[in-house]
Write a protein that holds these residues in place. Structure first.
Motif, PDB file in Angstrom:
ATOM      1  N   PHE A 159      -2.581  -0.565  43.402  1.00 29.88           N
ATOM      2  CA  PHE A 159      -1.652  -0.677  44.520  1.00 29.88           C
ATOM      3  C   PHE A 159      -0.923   0.644  44.742  1.00 29.88           C
ATOM      4  O   PHE A 159      -0.827   1.135  45.871  1.00 29.88           O
ATOM      5  N   SER A 169      -7.520  -3.257  52.709  1.00 33.14           N
ATOM      6  CA  SER A 169      -7.261  -4.652  52.360  1.00 33.14           C
ATOM      7  C   SER A 169      -7.184  -4.788  50.845  1.00 33.14           C
ATOM      8  O   SER A 169      -7.771  -4.007  50.106  1.00 33.14           O
ATOM      9  N   TYR A 170      -6.453  -5.792  50.394  1.00 27.21           N
ATOM     10  CA  TYR A 170      -6.313  -6.078  48.970  1.00 27.21           C
ATOM     11  C   TYR A 170      -7.142  -7.313  48.656  1.00 27.21           C
ATOM     12  O   TYR A 170      -6.897  -8.396  49.209  1.00 27.21           O
ATOM     13  N   GLU A 171      -8.137  -7.138  47.821  1.00 27.93           N
ATOM     14  CA  GLU A 171      -9.069  -8.219  47.514  1.00 27.93           C
ATOM     15  C   GLU A 171      -9.135  -8.409  46.007  1.00 27.93           C
ATOM     16  O   GLU A 171      -9.598  -7.535  45.271  1.00 27.93           O
ATOM     17  N   ASP A 216      -8.297  -8.026  42.537  1.00 23.23           N
ATOM     18  CA  ASP A 216      -7.498  -7.066  41.781  1.00 23.23           C
ATOM     19  C   ASP A 216      -7.761  -5.629  42.207  1.00 23.23           C
ATOM     20  O   ASP A 216      -7.432  -4.692  41.481  1.00 23.23           O
ATOM     21  N   HIS A 217      -8.387  -5.424  43.374  1.00 23.13           N
ATOM     22  CA  HIS A 217      -8.665  -4.061  43.802  1.00 23.13           C
ATOM     23  C   HIS A 217      -8.428  -3.897  45.304  1.00 23.13           C
ATOM     24  O   HIS A 217      -8.224  -4.870  46.027  1.00 23.13           O
ATOM     25  N   VAL A 218      -8.448  -2.638  45.738  1.00 22.80           N
ATOM     26  CA  VAL A 218      -8.202  -2.277  47.132  1.00 22.80           C
ATOM     27  C   VAL A 218      -9.519  -1.830  47.753  1.00 22.80           C
ATOM     28  O   VAL A 218     -10.307  -1.112  47.117  1.00 22.80           O
TER      29      VAL A 218
END
Length: 243
Positions: free
Chosen positions: A131, A154-156, A158-160
């Motif tokens: 993040f 986008s945040y999906e 535990d990753h970006v």
């Protein structure tokens, strides 16, 4: 960047099926093509630069000076430049966790887009805090801006994920250790290249002095492995999963 450009061209030409063309940046640089499309750039390290051979992502920016100022303002490091270079201006920097990246202001080869065709399948930043890294790069490189053609973030799980249109161009994954002894889990950018046959790429790479740095990773759609070229630069090759 490599210590021996002709040797690097022979290695990647055999392993990846690339062909090389000279550029307007001088004889120390070339662009790799596969199936007629640009894939990557190779450059010879100058003797005065004490830098390791490495694959480094370069991000296009509108103003190199503004980008450099943003980097410093956010506690990161400018290593080289911005310097006039060929048809534009280039610079090297490291983010607050030490991952190295470059940026470029100037002419960009048309249709050279990560995630499409024979170009790199994607870029992946393995860092400590996904993040925080996404916020840094978003502010520095104007990701998710309001300009036409900007990327979306986008945040999906535990990753970006960074996308340009429908194409995934970069992923930011957390959990890397700053002082880990394994270079694969230190904060750094990883470049993934497509190959049609993973075993053939592995055999050719090791036969030409390369090394295997990871076990083969399998997903429902692909198989991948991390390699190092004879100069020590690491990269990932990705092939379709067998039917």
């Amino acid at each position: 960047m490599t210590g021996d450009l002709p040797s690097a061209q022979r290695f990647y030409g055999a392993v990846m099926g690339w062909r090389f063309r000279a550029t307007r940046l001088g004889e120390g640089f070339s662009v790799a093509f596969r199936d007629g499309a640009p894939v990557a750039g190779l450059g010879a390290l100058a003797n005065r630069l004490v830098l390791p051979a490495a694959w480094t992502p370069y991000f296009a920016v509108d103003d190199a000076d503004v980008t450099a100022a943003r980097i410093v303002e956010r506690g990161a490091t400018m290593a080289v430049g911005p310097l006039a270079f060929g048809t534009g201006r280039a610079a090297l920097a490291s983010d607050p966790d030490g991952a190295v990246f470059g940026f470029w202001q100037g002419e960009v080869i048309p249709d050279w887009t990560v995630g499409q065709g024979s170009a790199p399948a994607w870029l992946e930043l393995r860092t400590r805090d996904a993040f925080a890294a996404a916020v840094f790069y978003g502010e520095v490189l104007d990701w998710a801006g309001e300009r036409a053609g900007c990327c979306t973030v986008s945040y999906e799980h535990d990753h970006v994920v960074l996308r340009h249109g429908n194409d995934t161009t970069a992923r930011i994954v957390g959990g890397a250790l700053e002082e880990a002894p394994d270079p694969q889990i230190r904060p750094r950018w990883h470049v993934h290249f497509r190959v049609p046959d993973l075993e053939a790429a592995l055999e050719t790479a090791t036969g030409l002095g390369g090394r295997v740095l990871s076990p083969v990773e399998n997903t429902s759609t692909s198989r991948s492995v991390v390699l190092a070229d004879p100069d020590g630069a690491s990269f990932t090759v990705v092939a379709p999963q067998d039917s």
